[in-house]
Design an enzyme around this catalytic site. Structure first.
Site, PDB file in Angstrom:
ATOM      1  N   PHE A 140       9.693  30.804  16.699  1.00 39.48           N
ATOM      2  CA  PHE A 140       8.290  30.882  17.090  1.00 39.48           C
ATOM      3  C   PHE A 140       7.893  29.817  18.112  1.00 39.48           C
ATOM      4  CE2 PHE A 140       8.277  32.127  12.471  1.00 39.48           C
ATOM      5  CZ  PHE A 140       8.344  33.489  12.729  1.00 39.48           C
ATOM      6  N   HIS A 196      12.754   4.580  34.879  1.00 42.13           N
ATOM      7  CA  HIS A 196      12.175   4.421  36.218  1.00 42.13           C
ATOM      8  C   HIS A 196      12.538   5.628  37.095  1.00 42.13           C
ATOM      9  CE1 HIS A 196      10.996   0.256  35.296  1.00 42.13           C
ATOM     10  NE2 HIS A 196      12.029   0.353  34.479  1.00 42.13           N
ATOM     11  N   ASP A 248       6.291   0.316  36.338  1.00 38.35           N
ATOM     12  CA  ASP A 248       7.151  -0.848  36.131  1.00 38.35           C
ATOM     13  C   ASP A 248       6.393  -1.864  35.284  1.00 38.35           C
ATOM     14  OD1 ASP A 248       9.017   0.294  37.813  1.00 38.35           O
ATOM     15  OD2 ASP A 248       8.684  -1.090  39.479  1.00 38.35           O
ATOM     16  N   HIS A 303      10.704  -5.348  33.345  1.00 39.92           N
ATOM     17  CA  HIS A 303      11.642  -4.663  34.241  1.00 39.92           C
ATOM     18  C   HIS A 303      12.386  -5.650  35.131  1.00 39.92           C
ATOM     19  CE1 HIS A 303      13.304  -1.868  37.083  1.00 39.92           C
ATOM     20  NE2 HIS A 303      12.425  -2.135  38.047  1.00 39.92           N
ATOM     21  N   HIS A 331       8.475  -6.649  43.215  1.00 38.27           N
ATOM     22  CA  HIS A 331       9.057  -6.814  41.887  1.00 38.27           C
ATOM     23  C   HIS A 331       9.019  -8.284  41.448  1.00 38.27           C
ATOM     24  CE1 HIS A 331      10.766  -2.830  42.794  1.00 38.27           C
ATOM     25  NE2 HIS A 331      10.980  -2.709  41.492  1.00 38.27           N
TER      26      HIS A 331
END
Length: 263
Positions: free
Chosen positions: A62, A73, A79, A83, A212
């Protein structure tokens, strides 16, 4: 106007169509462009796989559902500070511990799509940013800032989206000075329409990969592979960019949504 009235008015405007919900994410699947790293430097993100568990058959009469294999990522993604090595010590730097209050915020859309069309290695400078603020108003604490390059128009072609040759990838992004300036402003995070938050050639900058390096050192967030920023005004929209609540998650694919007033 008190908070209750603001929310009531927002709900009414959403229902009446006075506010458009713009999808700022690309599709996520086996053909989604993914970051490619030199094999002698690091492992790549695994290819995205979607596997069927059942679809109204003997394995589930069903219901239909799938299981997925993908990196945190992948595609349009978030981020978290953990990270990057500079953000590794923040207790609230994971996707399951970060304060969600910060994820819904006004967004500043820096449109440099014309410059990026001419120069794929376009770097946003302090001068560019200050000219933008002179035209559209100051960037404020607690807000998102995103670079509109219209790079999402390339997303159907992984080779064009990554835009790499023997000298590496060639995609637009910010200078270190811009990121430092925005951190001092108190922004919640920075976003890009390319495969990552940095420019393709950012490995040669000081510091390397400044979006970063600096953002996550300051416990701020990054957004990558955003889409449809051409549908957002320079100011006046609200961006909702929420990662999945992955235990000790360093990031997550997201469905980024912007609330944009019509007219």
């Amino acid at each position: 106007m008190n908070a209750d009235a603001v929310l009531e008015n927002l709900g009414a405007m959403l229902l009446a169509g006075g506010i458009e919900v713009v999808d700022c994410s690309g599709t996520l699947g086996p053909d989604t462009p993914l970051l490619k790293l030199p094999p002698d430097f690091a492992r790549d993100t695994p290819a995205i796989e979607i596997h069927r568990i059942s679809e109204y058959d003997k394995d589930g009469p069903f219901w239909a559902w799938n299981w997925l294999k993908l990196g945190e990522h992948s595609g349009t993604h978030f981020d978290a500070p953990h990270h990057w090595i500079t953000g590794k010590d923040y207790a609230d730097g994971y996707t399951d511990t970060l304060p969600v209050q910060k994820l819904v915020a006004p967004v500043n859309v820096l449109d440099f799509s014309a410059e990026c069309a001419v120069n794929p290695d376009f770097l946003l400078t302090i001068d560019d940013l200050k000219v933008w603020e002179g035209r559209h108003g100051a960037i404020n604490a607690g807000e998102w800032v995103v670079l509109r390059s219209d790079w999402d128009k390339r997303a159907d072609n992984a080779e064009a989206f990554l835009n790499a040759n023997e000298t590496g990838p060639h995609t637009p992004g910010p200078t270190a000075e811009v990121i430092a300036y925005l951190i001092d402003k108190g922004i919640v995070g920075w976003g890009n329409q390319c495969i990552g938050t940095d420019a393709g050639q950012a490995g040669g900058m000081t510091p390397p990969y400044p979006a970063h390096n600096l953002l996550h050192a300051a416990n701020r967030y990054g957004l990558a592979s955003l889409a449809n920023l051409d549908k957002l005004p320079p100011k006046g929209a609200i961006l909702i960019a929420a990662p999945l609540k992955i235990v000790n998650g360093t990031g997550s694919p997201i469905r980024a949504l912007a609330l944009v007033p019509k007219g």
